[in-house]
Design a protein around this motif. Structure first.
Motif, PDB file in Angstrom:
ATOM      1  N   MET A 167       0.857  -1.162  -0.129  1.00 51.19           N
ATOM      2  CA  MET A 167       0.167  -0.022   0.148  1.00 51.19           C
ATOM      3  C   MET A 167       0.894   1.456   0.064  1.00 51.19           C
ATOM      4  O   MET A 167       2.009   1.276   0.489  1.00 51.19           O
ATOM      5  N   VAL A 168       0.203   2.296  -0.371  1.00 53.50           N
ATOM      6  CA  VAL A 168       0.868   3.744  -0.500  1.00 53.50           C
ATOM      7  C   VAL A 168       0.355   4.483   0.815  1.00 53.50           C
ATOM      8  O   VAL A 168      -0.796   4.532   0.822  1.00 53.50           O
ATOM      9  N   ALA A 169       0.948   4.275   1.978  1.00 56.68           N
ATOM     10  CA  ALA A 169       0.280   4.873   3.331  1.00 56.68           C
ATOM     11  C   ALA A 169       0.196   6.255   3.427  1.00 56.68           C
ATOM     12  O   ALA A 169       0.882   7.086   4.148  1.00 56.68           O
ATOM     13  N   HIS A 170      -0.979   6.621   2.687  1.00 60.07           N
ATOM     14  CA  HIS A 170      -1.311   8.289   2.965  1.00 60.07           C
ATOM     15  C   HIS A 170      -1.724   8.637   4.250  1.00 60.07           C
ATOM     16  O   HIS A 170      -2.316   7.667   4.797  1.00 60.07           O
ATOM     17  N   PRO A 171      -1.087   9.788   4.634  1.00 62.16           N
ATOM     18  CA  PRO A 171      -0.677  10.884   3.808  1.00 62.16           C
ATOM     19  C   PRO A 171       0.855  10.876   3.869  1.00 62.16           C
ATOM     20  O   PRO A 171       1.351  11.800   3.014  1.00 62.16           O
ATOM     21  N   ASP A 172       1.420  10.141   4.650  1.00 65.67           N
ATOM     22  CA  ASP A 172       3.032  10.134   4.564  1.00 65.67           C
ATOM     23  C   ASP A 172       3.244   9.599   3.573  1.00 65.67           C
ATOM     24  O   ASP A 172       4.421  10.278   2.968  1.00 65.67           O
ATOM     25  N   GLY A 173       2.914   8.509   2.842  1.00 66.24           N
ATOM     26  CA  GLY A 173       3.220   7.946   1.584  1.00 66.24           C
ATOM     27  C   GLY A 173       2.542   8.646   0.463  1.00 66.24           C
ATOM     28  O   GLY A 173       1.488   9.042   0.476  1.00 66.24           O
ATOM     29  N   ARG A 174       3.184   8.794  -0.626  1.00 62.32           N
ATOM     30  CA  ARG A 174       2.871   9.398  -1.835  1.00 62.32           C
ATOM     31  C   ARG A 174       3.039   8.564  -2.912  1.00 62.32           C
ATOM     32  O   ARG A 174       4.213   8.125  -3.279  1.00 62.32           O
ATOM     33  N   LEU A 175       2.067   8.341  -4.087  1.00 62.92           N
ATOM     34  CA  LEU A 175       2.065   7.654  -5.060  1.00 62.92           C
ATOM     35  C   LEU A 175       3.204   8.212  -6.010  1.00 62.92           C
ATOM     36  O   LEU A 175       3.843   7.416  -6.660  1.00 62.92           O
ATOM     37  N   GLY A 176       3.390   9.611  -6.324  1.00 59.49           N
ATOM     38  CA  GLY A 176       4.401   9.671  -7.254  1.00 59.49           C
ATOM     39  C   GLY A 176       5.942   9.355  -6.915  1.00 59.49           C
ATOM     40  O   GLY A 176       6.635   9.051  -7.646  1.00 59.49           O
ATOM     41  N   ASP A 177       6.022   9.621  -5.259  1.00 56.21           N
ATOM     42  CA  ASP A 177       7.270   9.252  -4.767  1.00 56.21           C
ATOM     43  C   ASP A 177       7.350   7.579  -4.964  1.00 56.21           C
ATOM     44  O   ASP A 177       8.557   7.131  -5.386  1.00 56.21           O
ATOM     45  N   TYR A 178       6.382   6.883  -4.963  1.00 54.93           N
ATOM     46  CA  TYR A 178       6.252   5.287  -4.858  1.00 54.93           C
ATOM     47  C   TYR A 178       6.574   5.063  -6.516  1.00 54.93           C
ATOM     48  O   TYR A 178       7.611   4.084  -6.670  1.00 54.93           O
ATOM     49  N   LEU A 179       6.238   5.280  -7.446  1.00 55.85           N
ATOM     50  CA  LEU A 179       6.344   5.251  -8.806  1.00 55.85           C
ATOM     51  C   LEU A 179       7.688   5.661  -9.027  1.00 55.85           C
ATOM     52  O   LEU A 179       8.548   4.771  -9.973  1.00 55.85           O
ATOM     53  N   ASP A 180       8.285   6.711  -8.591  1.00 53.82           N
ATOM     54  CA  ASP A 180       9.761   7.041  -8.897  1.00 53.82           C
ATOM     55  C   ASP A 180      10.724   5.893  -8.192  1.00 53.82           C
ATOM     56  O   ASP A 180      11.567   5.492  -8.756  1.00 53.82           O
ATOM     57  N   SER A 181      10.225   5.471  -6.960  1.00 48.44           N
ATOM     58  CA  SER A 181      11.133   4.518  -6.412  1.00 48.44           C
ATOM     59  C   SER A 181      11.063   3.306  -7.140  1.00 48.44           C
ATOM     60  O   SER A 181      11.950   2.435  -7.339  1.00 48.44           O
TER      61      SER A 181
END
Length: 273
Positions: A167-181
């Motif tokens: 999961m992308v743990a919003h709000p700390d996690g961000r989808l744009g960052d995850y895709l870049d990772s």
């Protein structure tokens, strides 16, 4: 969030995984943690020092089992690292430091014990072992992976799992960052010899490139589904989850809602909804 990654050979959970990496499985299975948290012990062959990655939950039996596994190999724990600060990975770090007398390095100062943090590009050397620190935010803002160069392996925490998706743990996690990772991990797999994924949960994966490509395709597919759901009038995160994640165990819907919130934020930022 469930299912086996296609095209990715699996190794058993627990025990030796590569020449330098051994897993001790924490006794905390759940829909979110799969079989439990994988605590990784990594050491150079012939060295008397080891690095422990993600001591796991505050479970005395597990922490002592990790220490015992290190000592039975004729080694001592020299350093503890955290892939991120979620409790199933990091809650036991303080007690583990007491048991071993070792510093704990993490991005978040709240989880460190000692003066040193972690930064993308750091190279950690302990007893001849080399680990390269790879920033992989997205699941959380403080997520790291560790490139075990000599074994062609990457320890990914929750950024890549051994089974299903994260999961992308919003709000700390961000989808744009995850895709870049994910793209950063793909580059390591495609051009820098990374073959094996040593995840924070689930079995070892023997096809790193295939696993990352599966994750990228999954995220693109889910994002398109969320966009379609919004266009069909499903406006709240709960409504979108019920529409898009109908095939997912309801026990995982709270985690799915965090990912949906991250996806809605991403779509809004890119002017797609």
């Amino acid at each position: 969030m469930t299912g086996i990654l296609p095209g990715a050979p699996l190794a058993r959970i627990g025990g030796p995984a590569t020449e330098r990496a051994v897993c001790v499985l924490a006794p905390n299975p759940s829909p979110m943690t799969l079989d439990g948290t994988n605590t990784w012990i990594v050491a150079e062959p012939g060295s008397d020092q080891a690095v422990v990655i993600d001591p796991g939950p505050l479970d005395e039996g597990h922490l002592r089992a990790v220490v015992r596994t290190v000592e039975e190999a004729g080694r001592r724990v020299a350093l503890t690292l955290l892939t991120h600060g979620h409790a199933d990975h990091a809650e036991g770090a303080g007690r583990f430091a007491e048991l071993t007398g070792t510093p704990v390095r993490a991005l978040d100062p709240a989880h460190r014990l000692g003066d040193e943090g972690l930064h993308h590009g750091d190279v950690i050397t302990v007893g001849g072992l080399e680990l390269r620190v790879v920033g992989t935010p997205g699941h959380t803002s403080d997520s790291f992976s560790f490139h075990l160069v000599a074994d062609g392996a990457i320890l990914t925490g929750d950024t890549l799992l051994g089974r299903g998706t994260t999961m992308v743990a919003h709000p700390d996690g961000r989808l744009g960052d995850y895709l870049d990772s994910l793209r950063r991990l793909r580059a390591l797999a495609a051009g820098h010899g990374v073959v094996t994924v040593l995840p924070g949960h689930g079995p070892v994966l023997g096809d790193a490139l295939g696993a990352v490509d599966f994750y990228l395709a999954h995220r693109a597919n889910r994002l398109a589904q969320v966009e379609t759901a919004v266009e069909a009038g499903h406006r709240t995160p709960a409504q979108v989850v019920a529409q898009v994640y109908a095939d997912v165990d309801r026990a995982l819907w709270p985690a799915a809602e965090l990912s949906v919130r991250a996806q809605l934020e991403y779509l809004d930022e890119h002017g797609l909804i």
